[in-house]
Design an enzyme around this catalytic site. Sequence first.
Site, PDB file in Angstrom:
ATOM      1  N   THR B  44       0.822  -1.206   0.000  1.00  0.00           N
ATOM      2  CA  THR B  44       0.000   0.000   0.000  1.00  0.00           C
ATOM      3  C   THR B  44       0.859   1.260   0.000  1.00  0.00           C
ATOM      4  O   THR B  44       0.443   2.304  -0.482  1.00  0.00           O
ATOM      5  CB  THR B  44      -0.914  -0.008   1.236  1.00  0.00           C
ATOM      6  OG1 THR B  44      -1.626  -1.250   1.264  1.00  0.00           O
ATOM      7  CG2 THR B  44      -1.888   1.154   1.240  1.00  0.00           C
ATOM      8  N   TYR B 131       6.432 -11.610   4.730  1.00  0.00           N
ATOM      9  CA  TYR B 131       5.272 -11.159   3.942  1.00  0.00           C
ATOM     10  C   TYR B 131       4.878 -12.274   2.983  1.00  0.00           C
ATOM     11  O   TYR B 131       5.589 -12.555   2.016  1.00  0.00           O
ATOM     12  CB  TYR B 131       5.673  -9.903   3.183  1.00  0.00           C
ATOM     13  CG  TYR B 131       4.629  -9.290   2.270  1.00  0.00           C
ATOM     14  CD1 TYR B 131       3.894  -8.185   2.680  1.00  0.00           C
ATOM     15  CD2 TYR B 131       4.410  -9.770   0.992  1.00  0.00           C
ATOM     16  CE1 TYR B 131       2.968  -7.586   1.841  1.00  0.00           C
ATOM     17  CE2 TYR B 131       3.481  -9.188   0.149  1.00  0.00           C
ATOM     18  CZ  TYR B 131       2.760  -8.090   0.578  1.00  0.00           C
ATOM     19  OH  TYR B 131       1.845  -7.505  -0.259  1.00  0.00           O
ATOM     20  N   LYS B 159       2.909 -12.488   8.065  1.00  0.00           N
ATOM     21  CA  LYS B 159       1.707 -11.853   7.521  1.00  0.00           C
ATOM     22  C   LYS B 159       1.125 -12.824   6.510  1.00  0.00           C
ATOM     23  O   LYS B 159       1.696 -13.041   5.440  1.00  0.00           O
ATOM     24  CB  LYS B 159       2.114 -10.537   6.854  1.00  0.00           C
ATOM     25  CG  LYS B 159       1.017  -9.778   6.145  1.00  0.00           C
ATOM     26  CD  LYS B 159       1.607  -8.484   5.539  1.00  0.00           C
ATOM     27  CE  LYS B 159       0.548  -7.657   4.819  1.00  0.00           C
ATOM     28  NZ  LYS B 159       0.002  -8.320   3.623  1.00  0.00           N
TER      29      LYS B 159
END
Lengths: 296, 296
Positions: B44, B131, B159
């Site tokens: 993001t 990630y 995550k």
Amino acid sequence: MFTGLSAFPLTPLRDDAVDHEALAAIVRRLVAAGVDSITVLGSTGSYAYLDRAERQAAIATAVEHADGVPVFAGVGALRTKHVLEHAADAQDAGAQALLVAPVSYQPLTADDVLGLFTDVVEHTDLPVIVYDNPGTTRFAFDDALYARLADLPGIASIKIPGIADAAAAHERLRELRELLPDRITIGISGDAHAARGLAAGCDAWYSVIAGTIAPPMVALTRAALAGDHDAAAAASARLQPLWDLFAEHGSLRVTAAIAEHLGMATRSCLPRPILGLDDEQRRRVHAVVAELELEA
Amino acid sequence: MFTGLSAFPLTPLRDDAVDHEALAAIVRRLVAAGVDSITVLGSTGSYAYLDRAERQAAIATAVEHADGVPVFAGVGALRTKHVLEHAADAQDAGAQALLVAPVSYQPLTADDVLGLFTDVVEHTDLPVIVYDNPGTTRFAFDDALYARLADLPGIASIKIPGIADAAAAHERLRELRELLPDRITIGISGDAHAARGLAAGCDAWYSVIAGTIAPPMVALTRAALAGDHDAAAAASARLQPLWDLFAEHGSLRVTAAIAEHLGMATRSCLPRPILGLDDEQRRRVHAVVAELELEA
């Protein structure tokens, strides 16, 4: 200029920096083999992993050793700003055309990609090759976008993905010829599909393996462009063990292992985290090199 | 530190450069809303599009305005050399943890990715968040690799991607708890899946929307971590029109349109070639913002 065999050399690393001596020697081999053009910094040339200065230096090395053979340069990047910087650098370094891949992290829309190519052609005097390979860029072109791109001045060629079936390849080339103006050449990629693509009417072969092992690929291309598609198909069929390795491990890792085996690059010439093939995989690559006499 | 709500802010651009004033204001809003941590330069935060200097400056701005709330920093890059540079820069800039995405151009093997994380933990003192998001990185972790990563010192959290079904989420968390040592927390991503992930036992929510609109996401997280999963599910269900927009256009473009609509960023805050939503799409986003009272 965008016809015949364009060879895509590796950009070999040594101790995590570009090995200019190795790159120069590879380029001289390609020139000696008679390739029609050399595209540095394609996917095979690890463009996506190299920083701006490394890229410009690699192009300069290739131009210096290309003895007048046209050098095209990949300038793809995730951000348009960086693509335009690379394009300006490539022109300064003597490249004669730009290969532009709509590489993505966030998925791109057709409008995004049209905007990217519009920005590129507005900022460079060099002709542009459109790189269509959803396998690496994760962007799928459609014919509506091809048509919009064809309206941009400066688009000179499209590098299309391989097509697995001869009839489908002929049909696809017929469609593309209707869609695109004559000034835009069509080049096949996916080395295993090259003979089929040339038989279907492609003007060029944008080749991974020819960037490392050029002579058999020059012969295949010459046969195909002379209309002897049986000879080209036979040459491709003979290389099937190599295509099988490409399908299994990807063309980059196999090509790097070949270059390292033949002394054209030092071990671990790919950018980390890409570790290259393991010892057992390399033994199979070496056996195929021997079987196909690729060291000649 | 790797529990609760971690908010992932945009890195807004203005005239193709990082808008530090806008970023600072966003970070201050997140702090005021009571988020548990701030992860800058996630997907993001457009990490993949920013150069080294831009990344370090963005981290420094976030740390300066975070008022002691922990700042984590995404340091992913295609080449290990660049990941290690970003990691050192992040530590210098005051980040308290690193988010490492095995982003790929050429497909990576499990050995490549293990090598990447090994290189990172050997070169940093900061804890590392793994990630796992095949949708952006194009790398799919498996449990064998999770187990090998869990053996590395310094791996602090994972995550994980969203899970679409409640029973599957509970089963997956049970498997992960068996596989991973207690010191490694598990954070859910995919905002539409957050309430379900927290109900299934995730320790954290790594959230896109909370980086722009934090208060409702803080409330959802607090409810879930207090065991009131019905309230969290109701809060998530209320936001369904937002999740539908995320599914249709991707969370980045929608979140950027919201930030631009609310004056938190100027128009076209995403890096070109990403053009952002068109006017008609924005009208629908604005209607959802009003319906859900996200401007509050």
